[in-house]
Motif scaffolding. Structure first.
Motif, PDB file in Angstrom:
ATOM      1  N   LEU A 153       0.833  -1.204   0.000  1.00  0.00           N
ATOM      2  CA  LEU A 153       0.000   0.000   0.000  1.00  0.00           C
ATOM      3  C   LEU A 153       0.865   1.250   0.000  1.00  0.00           C
ATOM      4  CD1 LEU A 153      -2.514  -1.248   2.695  1.00  0.00           C
ATOM      5  CD2 LEU A 153      -2.753  -1.383   0.209  1.00  0.00           C
ATOM      6  N   GLY A 154       2.173   1.050  -0.140  1.00  0.00           N
ATOM      7  CA  GLY A 154       3.064   2.200  -0.194  1.00  0.00           C
ATOM      8  C   GLY A 154       3.509   2.703   1.155  1.00  0.00           C
ATOM      9  N   CYS A 155       3.321   1.899   2.204  1.00  0.00           N
ATOM     10  CA  CYS A 155       3.773   2.318   3.529  1.00  0.00           C
ATOM     11  C   CYS A 155       5.235   1.951   3.705  1.00  0.00           C
ATOM     12  CB  CYS A 155       2.974   1.638   4.629  1.00  0.00           C
ATOM     13  SG  CYS A 155       1.261   2.106   4.675  1.00  0.00           S
ATOM     14  N   PRO A 156       6.030   2.858   4.255  1.00  0.00           N
ATOM     15  CA  PRO A 156       7.416   2.534   4.573  1.00  0.00           C
ATOM     16  C   PRO A 156       7.431   1.701   5.855  1.00  0.00           C
ATOM     17  CG  PRO A 156       6.976   4.868   4.948  1.00  0.00           C
ATOM     18  CD  PRO A 156       5.673   4.223   4.658  1.00  0.00           C
ATOM     19  N   VAL A 157       7.632   0.404   5.719  1.00  0.00           N
ATOM     20  CA  VAL A 157       7.482  -0.476   6.866  1.00  0.00           C
ATOM     21  C   VAL A 157       8.594  -1.523   6.886  1.00  0.00           C
ATOM     22  CG1 VAL A 157       5.889  -1.911   5.502  1.00  0.00           C
ATOM     23  CG2 VAL A 157       5.903  -2.128   7.986  1.00  0.00           C
ATOM     24  N   SER A 158       9.024  -1.878   8.083  1.00  0.00           N
ATOM     25  CA  SER A 158       9.949  -3.002   8.194  1.00  0.00           C
ATOM     26  C   SER A 158       9.487  -3.890   9.332  1.00  0.00           C
ATOM     27  CB  SER A 158      11.378  -2.508   8.441  1.00  0.00           C
ATOM     28  OG  SER A 158      11.642  -2.463   9.822  1.00  0.00           O
ATOM     29  N   ALA A 159       9.722  -5.188   9.180  1.00  0.00           N
ATOM     30  CA  ALA A 159       9.335  -6.124  10.227  1.00  0.00           C
ATOM     31  C   ALA A 159      10.573  -6.788  10.780  1.00  0.00           C
ATOM     32  CB  ALA A 159       8.394  -7.181   9.666  1.00  0.00           C
ATOM     33  N   ARG A 264      -2.225   2.889  -6.969  1.00  0.00           N
ATOM     34  CA  ARG A 264      -1.045   3.104  -7.797  1.00  0.00           C
ATOM     35  C   ARG A 264       0.014   2.033  -7.529  1.00  0.00           C
ATOM     36  NH1 ARG A 264       1.992   7.173  -6.140  1.00  0.00           N
ATOM     37  NH2 ARG A 264       0.137   8.109  -5.201  1.00  0.00           N
ATOM     38  N   ILE A 265       0.316   1.821  -6.273  1.00  0.00           N
ATOM     39  CA  ILE A 265       1.365   0.859  -5.919  1.00  0.00           C
ATOM     40  C   ILE A 265       0.948  -0.559  -6.263  1.00  0.00           C
ATOM     41  CG2 ILE A 265       2.863   0.057  -4.071  1.00  0.00           C
ATOM     42  CD1 ILE A 265       3.245   2.850  -3.768  1.00  0.00           C
ATOM     43  N   LEU A 266      -0.290  -0.894  -5.936  1.00  0.00           N
ATOM     44  CA  LEU A 266      -0.762  -2.254  -6.210  1.00  0.00           C
ATOM     45  C   LEU A 266      -0.676  -2.554  -7.694  1.00  0.00           C
ATOM     46  CD1 LEU A 266      -3.824  -2.457  -3.810  1.00  0.00           C
ATOM     47  CD2 LEU A 266      -1.798  -3.915  -3.765  1.00  0.00           C
TER      48      LEU A 266
END
Lengths: 287, 287
Positions: A153-159, A264-266
């Motif tokens: 979804l365009g989120c800047p995320v890290s796990a 857009r990202i998808l």
DNA sequence: CTTCATATGTAAATTATTTTCATAAAATGG
DNA sequence: CCATTTTATGAAAATAATTTACATATGAAG
């Protein structure tokens, strides 16, 4: 949908006969669902009109309506009241795991705090960076799943499921960061420490965990999931299904918070996938 | 449980009136579940006895029994017949995701090939080493989940979602190895290649995937999961719930294949977890 | 101890469902 | 193409299920 709740007589307003009826129904839902009003009355030792009145008190229109309402639930909800039966054959194992998973979803849905979900979704959508923490297999899966959902979804995320790493990440978090944590038990001291560190730096924290637990107490937004654990040690916890659904709902809400960006990202992810496969675009986004 | 199937009249044995009844019921289950036999007969333009006969033909004992059977399903099964409704509010999103997840579990359970599951479980239990392969987020989760489930049962297992690595692992696999693969779409050319490599070396292969797909064709034991995909691109696929349950059932069957060993290992994991937390042993095995 | 509210059952009334039987429509066999 | 059988269907009657109306009992409150 709240027959379940009504039958447990939490307010204690049932009369003696009504209690007997409620007990009978909870003990043997299959019987109750298939019985006539006379059968049920007889087995509970009451008269048929008492049964009708009982049904009305429970919010149903009459006895037939009560049966229908009751029948709507057993598959997903009322099995919790049935004693845990030992499973032996593959049929029983499959049946049991599926039923428990559906129950977990059902129960989670009943107790889900949508206000907390919305709040969490808005925090996530607005974040400049998201850290997803979770440990020990199950919660690690949830952290990674959040990552898997949100990057699309365009989120800047890290796990991350590395305790030492998580502590450093939390200690280094700056403004705009949001920390997400998962803990099935609610007693993960390292996660609590990370949450405290984040909080100390003014970083908002979101957790999915048991209400009232140490993890819940250490977070800003708590998405509570309180489910009974099964007693079969060979069986992985059905709570995972509920957590997974929480992540899905959260991700969906994040997507809806900025549809244009998500679309857009998808689209670009999909194009990449189709290019790498055989050009068939009916596939889901990711294998 | 097979009202669903019976109502769709796949054998085409319904008479004109019966078809009208089936259509009415499928179009508006809520009405059918709450209506009296007269209401239903009138709205379908038939006589009440025709309704009773219809119910019997469907395998029910009579009209009330039919209603109960019908009511048992909607929550988990029949919603598939309802048109996909757009979700907007958080309530709708939560409701929809939970319902779809339950549906996926329901459908998977209906089509699950338990013989294939048993065969897979015995292969896994007897293996000297297990490689779990899966890519692209969703299937990677399944591979890691299999690892997470099986190591607890004392199985020598490793999970990898690295295509290059997987190919090397498959190419190097020796006797006693078993390869497990997951692919939601069934069109993962790299996984097909790994399966071919393993097969060429006499290594048994197990896959969870779409029946008839390239991945299915390349494997020895196929656990087929064929589910329709939703059309909401913002929504992660509900198929994940079905796959997760397949892994759970498989792991349970593996555990039952050698309970003594599984119990021993689980006990030591539990002891370790309790030592690292606060001594409360009611917790599930892993967070 | 009386009064009132509540709970419950009995019997009657109502409603729902099924059975029985008659008829019509469709299929089958000459 | 007609006679015969089978099948589908509905009307009416019979049965069964459920609810209502009313009576009685029980227990709490004054």
């Amino acid at each position: 949908m709240d027959l379940l709740h009504a039958l447990s007589d939490e307010e204690g307003t049932f009369s003696a006969r009504e209690k007997a009826l409620a007990r009978l129904v909870l003990e043997d839902i299959d019987f109750a669902v298939n019985a006539s009003i006379n059968d049920l009355a007889e087995r509970a030792g009451v008269s048929p009109p008492t049964v009708t009145r009982f049904c009305r008190r429970l919010g149903c229109q009459g006895f037939p309506d009560f049966k229908v309402q009751l029948a709507k639930m057993p598959y997903v909800g009322l099995r919790y009241f049935a004693p845990e039966t030992p499973t032996e054959t593959p049929e029983e194992v499959a049946e049991d795991i599926v039923a428990k998973a559906q129950n977990a979803l059902f129960q989670m849905h009943r107790q889900l705090d949508l206000a907390a979900m919305s709040k969490a979704a808005h925090l996530l959508r607005g974040a400049d960076f998201i850290h997803a923490f979770g440990a020990s297999g199950n919660s690690a899966m949830m952290a990674h799943e959040l990552h898997n959902r949100l990057f699309r979804l365009g989120c800047p995320v890290s796990a991350s499921s590395d305790h030492g790493m998580n502590a450093m990440l939390a200690a280094a978090a700056g403004p705009g960061t949001v920390v997400f944590g998962s803990s099935f038990s609610g007693r993960d001291p390292m996660l609590v420490r990370c949450l405290d560190l984040a909080r100390g730096r003014g970083v908002p924290t979101i957790v999915v965990t048991q209400s009232g637990s140490p993890v819940a107490k250490a977070a800003d937004v708590v998405i509570a999931v309180d489910l009974p654990e099964g007693r079969n040690i060979f069986r992985p916890t059905s709570t995972r299904y509920a957590y997974l659904a929480v992540i899905d709902i959260l991700a969906n809400l994040v997507a809806y918070a900025d549809r244009e960006k998500a679309t857009r990202i998808l689209r670009s992810i999909k194009e990449e996938l189709v290019r790498r496969r055989d050009g068939d675009d009916r596939q889901a986004l990711g294998d």
